[in-house]
Design an enzyme around this catalytic site. Structure first.
Site, PDB file in Angstrom:
ATOM      1  N   GLY A   1       0.802  -1.213   0.000  1.00  0.00           N
ATOM      2  CA  GLY A   1       0.000   0.000   0.000  1.00  0.00           C
ATOM      3  C   GLY A   1       0.836   1.264   0.000  1.00  0.00           C
ATOM      4  O   GLY A   1       2.035   1.219  -0.292  1.00  0.00           O
TER       5      GLY A   1
ATOM      6  N   ALA B   1       3.707   6.140  -8.013  1.00  0.00           N
ATOM      7  CA  ALA B   1       3.805   5.865  -9.455  1.00  0.00           C
ATOM      8  C   ALA B   1       4.613   4.602  -9.754  1.00  0.00           C
ATOM      9  O   ALA B   1       4.458   4.012 -10.829  1.00  0.00           O
ATOM     10  CB  ALA B   1       4.407   7.074 -10.167  1.00  0.00           C
ATOM     11  N   GLY B   2       5.505   4.186  -8.822  1.00  0.00           N
ATOM     12  CA  GLY B   2       6.239   2.927  -9.015  1.00  0.00           C
ATOM     13  C   GLY B   2       5.296   1.740  -8.977  1.00  0.00           C
ATOM     14  O   GLY B   2       5.300   0.876  -9.877  1.00  0.00           O
ATOM     15  N   HIS B   3       4.446   1.698  -7.943  1.00  0.00           N
ATOM     16  CA  HIS B   3       3.454   0.623  -7.869  1.00  0.00           C
ATOM     17  C   HIS B   3       2.523   0.664  -9.082  1.00  0.00           C
ATOM     18  O   HIS B   3       2.169  -0.371  -9.652  1.00  0.00           O
ATOM     19  CB  HIS B   3       2.566   0.777  -6.621  1.00  0.00           C
ATOM     20  CG  HIS B   3       3.286   0.733  -5.317  1.00  0.00           C
ATOM     21  ND1 HIS B   3       3.436   1.835  -4.513  1.00  0.00           N
ATOM     22  CD2 HIS B   3       3.877  -0.285  -4.652  1.00  0.00           C
ATOM     23  CE1 HIS B   3       4.078   1.494  -3.404  1.00  0.00           C
ATOM     24  NE2 HIS B   3       4.370   0.217  -3.466  1.00  0.00           N
TER      25      HIS B   3
HETATM   26  P1  AMP Z   1       6.041  -2.375  -1.520  1.00  0.00           P
HETATM   27  O1  AMP Z   1       4.665  -1.811  -1.387  1.00  0.00           O
HETATM   28  O2  AMP Z   1       7.127  -1.438  -1.136  1.00  0.00           O
HETATM   29  O3  AMP Z   1       6.169  -3.738  -0.905  1.00  0.00           O
HETATM   30  O4  AMP Z   1       6.268  -2.603  -3.075  1.00  0.00           O
HETATM   31  C1  AMP Z   1       5.362  -3.376  -3.826  1.00  0.00           C
HETATM   32  C2  AMP Z   1       5.952  -3.629  -5.183  1.00  0.00           C
HETATM   33  O5  AMP Z   1       6.184  -2.385  -5.843  1.00  0.00           O
HETATM   34  C3  AMP Z   1       7.304  -4.351  -5.124  1.00  0.00           C
HETATM   35  O6  AMP Z   1       7.364  -5.307  -6.168  1.00  0.00           O
HETATM   36  C4  AMP Z   1       8.277  -3.233  -5.345  1.00  0.00           C
HETATM   37  O7  AMP Z   1       9.504  -3.647  -5.907  1.00  0.00           O
HETATM   38  C5  AMP Z   1       7.504  -2.357  -6.319  1.00  0.00           C
HETATM   39  N1  AMP Z   1       8.042  -0.989  -6.303  1.00  0.00           N
HETATM   40  C6  AMP Z   1       8.224  -0.193  -5.221  1.00  0.00           C
HETATM   41  N2  AMP Z   1       8.792   0.975  -5.580  1.00  0.00           N
HETATM   42  C7  AMP Z   1       8.985   0.909  -6.928  1.00  0.00           C
HETATM   43  C8  AMP Z   1       9.552   1.795  -7.893  1.00  0.00           C
HETATM   44  N3  AMP Z   1      10.038   2.979  -7.548  1.00  0.00           N
HETATM   45  N4  AMP Z   1       9.587   1.394  -9.188  1.00  0.00           N
HETATM   46  C9  AMP Z   1       9.103   0.173  -9.549  1.00  0.00           C
HETATM   47  N5  AMP Z   1       8.551  -0.705  -8.681  1.00  0.00           N
HETATM   48  C10 AMP Z   1       8.500  -0.350  -7.388  1.00  0.00           C
END
Ligand code: AMP
Length: 279
Positions: free
Chosen positions: A31, A35-37
């Site tokens: 959560g 923009a990465g997610h």
């Molecule tokens: P998290 O919510 O931090 O567990 O991330 C969920 C997913 O989003 C994981 O696969 C992360 O690697 C991916 N993610 C987080 N930040 C980025 C980003 N800046 N660019 C691409 N994917 C991302």
């Protein structure tokens, strides 16, 4: 978009997708979406017919004294973003749907998960591998999407999928960055304005080190110098800055392809990680 919190309605919804012949894509998250997610969701939308996003702040991947309680939670805003992006279902399980009373099983991926964040955060990747294995079994997707931002995590998940016979696709998506190069992260929200400005030194220093390594410079000396520059730029502790084989994750003392540079460093109360290819 359906928001589902219990396993029975989840299975009903998934059965509906399968009956319709939909290719199911899974995007697991904790959560506080950025923009990465959303790039993962976008890629999943391109490759699949029904995208399931999950939001679960997984307690077993947080160590003692880490930010489990402080981790940003904003499910309503996240749901709005996911719906606008076209996701079919948000799986936001209650804790007992993931770890029922008496829960006693753990998935541990040795080797690949031992160094870097595995060394700095003991037990972290066991928590990740366990919850991702459970999500794979709960959703049984045709493809699952993970960010290269967490490259070691992606390597752990690929290894686990091969070892435990999860046969669906595992797709890695390149890191999304702010214009100054800082990788987007839910944890960037912890940074003060000044720390946020200083944090750009992490990707900048890594990029300079990667260029020097690719040009044939001595790896150990380049990494030492880069650490010094990070410490002079507002970071107060560096967990690691290492060159590793991008496939096996073995430490590289000399540059051979395919190589990647990995870093984790602390600024204020925030621990940031990043990784870039060296080529
Ligand atoms: P998290 O919510 O931090 O567990 O991330 C969920 C997913 O989003 C994981 O696969 C992360 O690697 C991916 N993610 C987080 N930040 C980025 C980003 N800046 N660019 C691409 N994917 C991302």
């Amino acid at each position: 978009m359906q928001i589902v919190r219990q396993l029975d309605p989840l299975r009903d919804a998934l059965a509906g997708f399968r009956k319709a012949g939909a290719k199911i894509g899974l995007v697991p998250t904790m959560g506080a979406l950025h923009a990465g997610h959303m790039r993962l969701v976008e890629v999943a939308m391109e490759q699949c017919d029904a995208v399931v996003a999950s939001i679960f702040v997984n307690p077993t991947q947080f160590g003692e004294g880490e930010d489990l309680d402080a981790y940003p939670r904003q499910e309503a805003a996240d749901a709005t973003l996911l719906e606008a992006a076209g996701a079919e279902l948000l799986w936001a399980p209650t804790a007992d749907q993931v770890y029922p009373s008496g829960y006693a099983t753990s998935v541990s991926v040795s080797g690949i998960g031992d160094g870097l964040c595995g060394a700095a955060r003991p037990g972290h990747f066991d928590g990740v591998a366990t919850v991702v294995a459970k999500l794979f079994n709960q959703i049984r997707p045709d493809a699952a999407f993970f960010g290269e931002k967490d490259y070691q995590q992606l390597a752990v998940i690929r290894r686990m999928a091969r070892d435990l016979d999860f046969t669906h696709q595992i797709i890695g998506v390149p890191t999304v960055r702010d214009p100054d190069g800082l990788a987007l992260s839910s944890r960037n929200a912890y940074l003060t304005v000044e720390q946020r400005a200083d944090a750009a030194a992490l990707p900048e220093t890594m990029r300079e080190a990667a260029i020097a390594i690719a040009a044939g410079g001595r790896v150990a000396a380049i990494l030492e110098e880069a650490k010094g520059r990070m410490l002079a730029s507002g970071f107060h502790k560096i967990d690691y800055l290492e060159l590793r084989d991008a496939n096996t994750m073995a430490v590289l003392d000399v540059f051979i392809q395919p190589a990647r540079l990995f870093a984790a460093a602390h600024i204020g109360r925030t621990r940031l990680i990043d990784n870039i290819p060296v080529s």
